[in-house]
Design a protein around this motif. Structure first.
Motif, PDB file in Angstrom:
ATOM      1  N   TYR A 186       0.806  -1.227   0.000  1.00 49.51           N
ATOM      2  CA  TYR A 186       0.000   0.000   0.000  1.00 49.51           C
ATOM      3  C   TYR A 186       0.841   1.280   0.000  1.00 49.51           C
ATOM      4  CZ  TYR A 186      -4.164  -2.713   1.381  1.00 49.51           C
ATOM      5  OH  TYR A 186      -5.213  -3.589   1.437  1.00 49.51           O
ATOM      6  N   TYR A 187       2.114   1.183   0.360  1.00 50.91           N
ATOM      7  CA  TYR A 187       2.955   2.386   0.402  1.00 50.91           C
ATOM      8  C   TYR A 187       3.603   2.698  -0.950  1.00 50.91           C
ATOM      9  CZ  TYR A 187       2.979   2.048   5.622  1.00 50.91           C
ATOM     10  OH  TYR A 187       2.648   1.995   6.950  1.00 50.91           O
ATOM     11  N   GLN A 188       3.348   1.847  -1.963  1.00 53.61           N
ATOM     12  CA  GLN A 188       3.922   2.095  -3.284  1.00 53.61           C
ATOM     13  C   GLN A 188       3.171   3.230  -3.997  1.00 53.61           C
ATOM     14  OE1 GLN A 188       6.600  -0.069  -5.149  1.00 53.61           O
ATOM     15  NE2 GLN A 188       7.042   0.286  -3.001  1.00 53.61           N
ATOM     16  N   GLY A 193      15.346  -0.440   0.929  1.00 52.53           N
ATOM     17  CA  GLY A 193      15.447  -1.156   2.207  1.00 52.53           C
ATOM     18  C   GLY A 193      14.406  -0.654   3.182  1.00 52.53           C
ATOM     19  N   CYS A 194      14.576  -0.924   4.439  1.00 54.98           N
ATOM     20  CA  CYS A 194      13.657  -0.384   5.454  1.00 54.98           C
ATOM     21  C   CYS A 194      14.511   0.089   6.612  1.00 54.98           C
ATOM     22  CB  CYS A 194      12.673  -1.462   5.907  1.00 54.98           C
ATOM     23  SG  CYS A 194      11.764  -1.014   7.404  1.00 54.98           S
ATOM     24  N   PHE A 195      14.326   1.351   6.944  1.00 55.66           N
ATOM     25  CA  PHE A 195      15.062   2.013   8.020  1.00 55.66           C
ATOM     26  C   PHE A 195      14.970   1.201   9.309  1.00 55.66           C
ATOM     27  CE2 PHE A 195      14.981   5.070  11.506  1.00 55.66           C
ATOM     28  CZ  PHE A 195      16.040   5.919  11.193  1.00 55.66           C
ATOM     29  N   MET A 196      13.759   0.749   9.615  1.00 50.60           N
ATOM     30  CA  MET A 196      13.561   0.011  10.869  1.00 50.60           C
ATOM     31  C   MET A 196      14.224  -1.367  10.838  1.00 50.60           C
ATOM     32  SD  MET A 196      10.102  -1.533  12.421  1.00 50.60           S
ATOM     33  CE  MET A 196       9.164  -0.041  12.512  1.00 50.60           C
ATOM     34  N   ALA A 197      14.060  -2.093   9.729  1.00 47.61           N
ATOM     35  CA  ALA A 197      14.649  -3.435   9.636  1.00 47.61           C
ATOM     36  C   ALA A 197      16.163  -3.348   9.836  1.00 47.61           C
ATOM     37  CB  ALA A 197      14.322  -4.059   8.287  1.00 47.61           C
ATOM     38  N   VAL A 237       7.757  -8.292  11.213  1.00 52.03           N
ATOM     39  CA  VAL A 237       8.105  -8.707   9.846  1.00 52.03           C
ATOM     40  C   VAL A 237       9.123  -7.750   9.217  1.00 52.03           C
ATOM     41  CG1 VAL A 237       6.158  -7.501   8.770  1.00 52.03           C
ATOM     42  CG2 VAL A 237       7.062  -9.577   7.701  1.00 52.03           C
ATOM     43  N   ASN A 238       9.133  -6.507   9.686  1.00 48.85           N
ATOM     44  CA  ASN A 238      10.115  -5.529   9.204  1.00 48.85           C
ATOM     45  C   ASN A 238      11.480  -5.860   9.798  1.00 48.85           C
ATOM     46  OD1 ASN A 238       7.457  -4.392   9.006  1.00 48.85           O
ATOM     47  ND2 ASN A 238       8.343  -2.381   8.699  1.00 48.85           N
ATOM     48  N   SER A 239      12.083  -6.926   9.306  1.00 43.48           N
ATOM     49  CA  SER A 239      13.374  -7.387   9.811  1.00 43.48           C
ATOM     50  C   SER A 239      14.000  -8.227   8.696  1.00 43.48           C
ATOM     51  CB  SER A 239      13.172  -8.241  11.068  1.00 43.48           C
ATOM     52  OG  SER A 239      12.208  -9.261  10.822  1.00 43.48           O
ATOM     53  N   PHE A 299      12.876   1.660  15.439  1.00 43.83           N
ATOM     54  CA  PHE A 299      11.654   2.413  15.129  1.00 43.83           C
ATOM     55  C   PHE A 299      11.659   2.795  13.658  1.00 43.83           C
ATOM     56  CE2 PHE A 299      14.891   5.242  16.881  1.00 43.83           C
ATOM     57  CZ  PHE A 299      15.025   6.190  15.885  1.00 43.83           C
ATOM     58  N   CYS A 300      10.512   3.203  13.161  1.00 41.80           N
ATOM     59  CA  CYS A 300      10.424   3.714  11.799  1.00 41.80           C
ATOM     60  C   CYS A 300      10.654   5.221  11.855  1.00 41.80           C
ATOM     61  CB  CYS A 300       9.040   3.425  11.217  1.00 41.80           C
ATOM     62  SG  CYS A 300       8.741   4.375   9.713  1.00 41.80           S
ATOM     63  N   GLY A 301      11.662   5.700  11.138  1.00 32.67           N
ATOM     64  CA  GLY A 301      11.989   7.126  11.190  1.00 32.67           C
ATOM     65  C   GLY A 301      10.830   8.012  10.763  1.00 32.67           C
ATOM     66  N   ILE A 302       9.956   7.484   9.936  1.00 27.75           N
ATOM     67  CA  ILE A 302       8.857   8.311   9.409  1.00 27.75           C
ATOM     68  C   ILE A 302       7.732   8.434  10.449  1.00 27.75           C
ATOM     69  CG2 ILE A 302       7.052   8.357   7.611  1.00 27.75           C
ATOM     70  CD1 ILE A 302       9.904   6.574   6.481  1.00 27.75           C
ATOM     71  N   HIS A 303       7.286   7.296  10.969  1.00 27.12           N
ATOM     72  CA  HIS A 303       6.205   7.334  11.964  1.00 27.12           C
ATOM     73  C   HIS A 303       6.682   7.897  13.309  1.00 27.12           C
ATOM     74  CE1 HIS A 303       4.581   4.334   9.098  1.00 27.12           C
ATOM     75  NE2 HIS A 303       3.411   4.792   9.491  1.00 27.12           N
ATOM     76  N   PRO A 307       0.358   1.927  14.521  1.00 25.47           N
ATOM     77  CA  PRO A 307       1.034   1.699  15.807  1.00 25.47           C
ATOM     78  C   PRO A 307       2.558   1.875  15.773  1.00 25.47           C
ATOM     79  CG  PRO A 307       0.222  -0.366  14.884  1.00 25.47           C
ATOM     80  CD  PRO A 307      -0.335   0.731  14.034  1.00 25.47           C
ATOM     81  N   GLU A 308       3.126   2.189  14.611  1.00 33.73           N
ATOM     82  CA  GLU A 308       4.556   2.526  14.589  1.00 33.73           C
ATOM     83  C   GLU A 308       4.794   3.966  15.069  1.00 33.73           C
ATOM     84  OE1 GLU A 308       6.085   1.644  10.653  1.00 33.73           O
ATOM     85  OE2 GLU A 308       5.455  -0.441  10.805  1.00 33.73           O
ATOM     86  N   CYS A 309       3.683   4.710  15.354  1.00 29.71           N
ATOM     87  CA  CYS A 309       3.820   6.051  15.935  1.00 29.71           C
ATOM     88  C   CYS A 309       4.048   5.915  17.441  1.00 29.71           C
ATOM     89  CB  CYS A 309       2.542   6.873  15.737  1.00 29.71           C
ATOM     90  SG  CYS A 309       2.063   7.141  14.036  1.00 29.71           S
ATOM     91  N   LYS A 320       6.203  10.244   4.243  1.00 26.86           N
ATOM     92  CA  LYS A 320       6.511   9.698   2.929  1.00 26.86           C
ATOM     93  C   LYS A 320       7.744   8.819   3.091  1.00 26.86           C
ATOM     94  CE  LYS A 320       6.477  11.419  -1.707  1.00 26.86           C
ATOM     95  NZ  LYS A 320       6.403  12.590  -2.531  1.00 26.86           N
ATOM     96  N   CYS A 321       7.603   7.525   2.822  1.00 29.49           N
ATOM     97  CA  CYS A 321       8.741   6.613   2.984  1.00 29.49           C
ATOM     98  C   CYS A 321       9.597   6.674   1.726  1.00 29.49           C
ATOM     99  CB  CYS A 321       8.261   5.195   3.244  1.00 29.49           C
ATOM    100  SG  CYS A 321       9.620   4.029   3.337  1.00 29.49           S
ATOM    101  N   PHE A 322      10.762   7.257   1.891  1.00 29.33           N
ATOM    102  CA  PHE A 322      11.679   7.431   0.767  1.00 29.33           C
ATOM    103  C   PHE A 322      12.008   6.085   0.124  1.00 29.33           C
ATOM    104  CE2 PHE A 322      16.162   7.402  -0.571  1.00 29.33           C
ATOM    105  CZ  PHE A 322      16.090   8.310  -1.617  1.00 29.33           C
TER     106      PHE A 322
END
Ligand code: CIZ
Ligand code: SF4
Length: 308
Positions: free
Chosen positions: A28-30, A88-92, A116-118, A175-179, A203-205, A263-265
């Protein structure tokens, strides 16, 4: 650089999908252009389920690296392609394999619940995987058994689960840098600007932001909530890409992103052109060693058992 129009690219993509027996999965973030040509759009749980069920020979995964890895873990015999390998994913990336391996060795009796973000390398040491759609249910299950638990890498979802269920867990400090960057003052400003809107958040906020939400949930749950709701306006506290599906399902309702920073870069690195070239040339194949794969898939399968 291709000079084709969007419709020309869509035509070629549709033709190659048939010729190559390929399926396109998109998160959904695409960007909207990718969501619109995908066979399935969803959150990582739904997409993992699709990846485990499809009889396609090729899966093109439009998302970030850990998601394509999860698809590959579930379909090791299939070709899994990620259009942009650097996505990639900042959090993973905030969980280091050596550190989780050490934790596993020092805490053999603790249930390791891995978001799952790992990476697949880290998933090898987990007992069960969770996503934002099923985390509360799975954490609750182990809590009721009186197990000692570690949850990671997302400290915010972990804190939220502890707050909701009144349980204790060790938390990883990812953590997710965006949330994570959202502040209660962002919500206060948006609520003043849109006084009739409900505020929904991921819930990542942080907990102090979630405390101000009318509803907290995964992307899928947020989309379902706004669709079922009688309200007509919503302030959205997650990555901006979800608004595409919200608008599609709800013509007439209004969606306002809480902050332009949502916005997830990494997610936005993938353009339609990258999907086009990836499917055409069958490049960027995900590879996971047999040794890692056999261990890491166990926690993902365990999660899927909970989600039947
Ligand atoms: O699990 C996912 O797909 C992510 C990263 C977010 C969500 O809530 O769907
Ligand atoms: Fe990772 Fe955050 Fe992007 Fe999701 S929004 S993929 S958690 S960096």
């Amino acid at each position: 650089m291709t000079t084709l129009t969007k419709e020309q690219m869509y035509d070629d993509i549709r033709r190659w999908k048939k010729e190559k027996n390929a399926v396109i999965l998109a998160h959904y973030y695409q960007v909207g252009d990718i969501q619109d040509i995908a066979d399935y759009v969803g959150d990582s749980l739904a997409l993992a389920q699709k990846a485990s069920q499809t009889d396609a020979d090729i899966i093109v995964f439009c998302g970030v690296h850990f998601m394509a890895e999860t698809a590959k873990l579930l379909s090791p015999q299939k070709k899994v392609l990620l259009p942009v390998m650097e996505a990639g994913c900042f959090m993973a990336n905030m969980m280091d394999e050596a550190a989780i391996k050490k934790y596993r060795e020092e805490n053999p009796d603790t249930v390791i619940l891995m978001y799952v973000n790992s990476t697949a390398n880290c998933k090898q040491y987990a007992d069960v995987c969770v996503t934002s759609s099923n985390a509360l249910k799975i954490i609750d299950y182990y809590a009721k058994q009186g197990k000692k638990m570690l949850y990671g890498p997302d400290k915010n979802l972990g804190n939220y689960a502890m707050h909701k269920s009144n349980i204790k867990m060790d938390l990883w400090h990812g953590f997710c840098g965006i949330h994570n960057g959202l502040k209660p003052s962002d919500v206060e400003v948006a609520k003043k600007k849109y006084p009739n809107a409900l505020f929904v958040a991921h819930p990542e906020c942080n907990l102090d932001v979630l405390a101000l939400a009318d509803y907290v949930g995964s992307t899928k749950q947020l989309i379902e909530y706004v669709t079922a709701s009688d309200a007509k306006e919503f302030i959205i506290g997650t990555e901006v890409g979800v608004i595409h599906e919200m608008e599609k399902r709800n013509p007439g309702k209004k969606f306002y992103i809480l902050s332009d920073r949502l916005k997830c870069f990494e997610m936005k690195l993938t353009r339609l052109e990258d999907l086009y070239n990836c499917l055409k040339d069958e490049t960027n194949e995900i590879e996971i060693s047999k040794e890692v794969s056999e261990k890491a898939v166990k926690c993902v399968n365990k999660m899927l058992e909970f989600s039947k």
